[in-house]
Scaffold this active site. Structure first.
Site, short mmCIF file in Angstrom:
data_model
loop_
_atom_site.label_atom_id
_atom_site.label_comp_id
_atom_site.label_asym_id
_atom_site.label_seq_id
_atom_site.Cartn_x
_atom_site.Cartn_y
_atom_site.Cartn_z
N GLU A 77 1.46 -1.19 -0.19
CA GLU A 77 0.47 0.39 0.25
C GLU A 77 0.79 1.10 0.17
O GLU A 77 0.58 2.37 0.36
CB GLU A 77 -1.00 -0.17 1.04
CG GLU A 77 -2.22 -1.18 0.90
CD GLU A 77 -2.96 -0.89 2.29
OE1 GLU A 77 -4.03 -1.70 2.16
OE2 GLU A 77 -2.75 -1.13 3.45
N HIS A 96 -1.77 5.47 7.32
CA HIS A 96 -2.77 4.57 7.15
C HIS A 96 -2.99 2.88 8.17
O HIS A 96 -2.14 2.56 8.66
CB HIS A 96 -2.72 3.79 5.79
CG HIS A 96 -3.49 2.78 4.29
ND1 HIS A 96 -5.12 3.32 5.40
CD2 HIS A 96 -3.88 1.37 4.81
CE1 HIS A 96 -5.57 1.94 4.64
NE2 HIS A 96 -5.13 0.91 5.06
N HIS A 98 -5.98 0.27 9.84
CA HIS A 98 -7.79 -0.72 9.30
C HIS A 98 -8.46 -0.07 11.22
O HIS A 98 -9.11 -1.62 11.86
CB HIS A 98 -7.33 -1.70 9.30
CG HIS A 98 -6.73 -1.67 8.11
ND1 HIS A 98 -6.39 -3.07 7.45
CD2 HIS A 98 -6.53 -1.18 7.09
CE1 HIS A 98 -6.42 -2.71 6.55
NE2 HIS A 98 -6.02 -1.70 6.10
N TYR A 123 -11.97 20.38 16.94
CA TYR A 123 -10.89 19.49 17.31
C TYR A 123 -11.33 19.03 15.53
O TYR A 123 -10.07 18.67 15.08
CB TYR A 123 -10.88 18.48 17.88
CG TYR A 123 -11.26 19.59 19.18
CD1 TYR A 123 -10.18 20.43 19.33
CD2 TYR A 123 -11.88 19.39 20.36
CE1 TYR A 123 -9.73 20.97 20.90
CE2 TYR A 123 -12.06 20.34 21.27
CZ TYR A 123 -10.93 21.47 21.83
OH TYR A 123 -11.10 21.71 23.38
N HIS A 163 -12.92 0.24 4.19
CA HIS A 163 -10.66 -0.09 4.26
C HIS A 163 -10.50 1.15 4.71
O HIS A 163 -10.23 0.12 6.27
CB HIS A 163 -10.21 0.23 2.82
CG HIS A 163 -9.06 0.11 2.63
ND1 HIS A 163 -8.14 -0.44 1.52
CD2 HIS A 163 -8.19 0.01 3.47
CE1 HIS A 163 -7.08 -0.43 1.58
NE2 HIS A 163 -7.17 -0.89 2.86
#
Length: 216
Positions: A77, A96, A98, A123, A163
């Site tokens: 990725e 990145h 999950h 925020y 994703h």
């Protein structure tokens, strides 16, 4: 392998950051990846490496042509990360994950693709900004990078449908803070899902721009 002081420091920071995400329950198994910019390339977490189990010397080092200079092979990725480095000036790190609440949000139907979380807290506006929802791509599909590249100049973060989130920042600590804020706001959005929500208006967002440099 002889490392510069800065590279050694950044490798250690990646290890600590990965362990922090694991401790928070945001990086299960071997999911998620981190990267940071160097003067002569960039560091990337290796393929199939759990963020809680990173070893400094095994972190991938790549040049700007994508060639592996040292360490283990990088995550598939890496295209997500490269899209931010190449299209968003000032990007020093990309995260990145999950993360469960952000992933759950990414699976909902009918989200606003311009920003799939509305301005519900100051925020979120200050640390994340608008969060475009990108289409679903299979993991590792080069098209993911192209999709990120199309919005990276204007947006520091994106959510990949079904994703998870990708967040950029000037430093790894800044990207980490933004990712944690995004995950917490996703949790709040899910708690509020299906209920009338009061969002911040333009007259409330403008002072956040003026005082904190918020981009919304």
């Amino acid at each position: 392998m002889t490392l510069s002081f800065d590279e050694a420091r950044l490798r250690d920071e990646m290890v600590r950051t990965g362990a922090g995400f694991r401790a928070l329950g945001l990086a299960p198994g071997t999911s998620g990846n981190l990267s940071v910019r160097l003067e002569d390339g960039w560091l990337m977490t290796p393929t199939n490496a759990g963020l809680g189990d990173l070893e400094p010397e095994r972190i991938s080092k790549l040049d700007w042509d994508g060639n592996l200079l040292s360490g283990d092979p990088p995550t598939k990725e890496s295209v997500l990360h490269r899209a931010f480095y190449e299209n968003r000036p000032g990007t020093g790190a990309v995260v990145h994950l999950h993360a469960p609440h952000a992933v759950a949000l990414s699976c909902l139907d009918g989200l606003d693709t311009e920003s799939c979380i509305p301005p519900i807290t100051p925020y979120f506006v200050m640390r994340v900004g608008r969060l475009p929802l990108l289409p679903y791509f299979r993991p590792g599909d080069p098209a993911m990078g192209a999709a990120v590249a199309r919005v990276a100049k204007e947006r520091a973060s994106v959510l990949l449908a079904n994703h998870g989130p990708v967040v950029s920042g000037p430093t790894l600590s800044a990207a980490r803070a933004a990712m944690e804020e995004l995950e917490e706001t996703a949790r709040i959005a899910l708690l509020l899902h299906g209920r009338p929500i009061r969002v911040l208006g333009e007259d409330e967002i403008q002072p956040l721009r003026e005082t904190f440099g918020a981009v919304w």
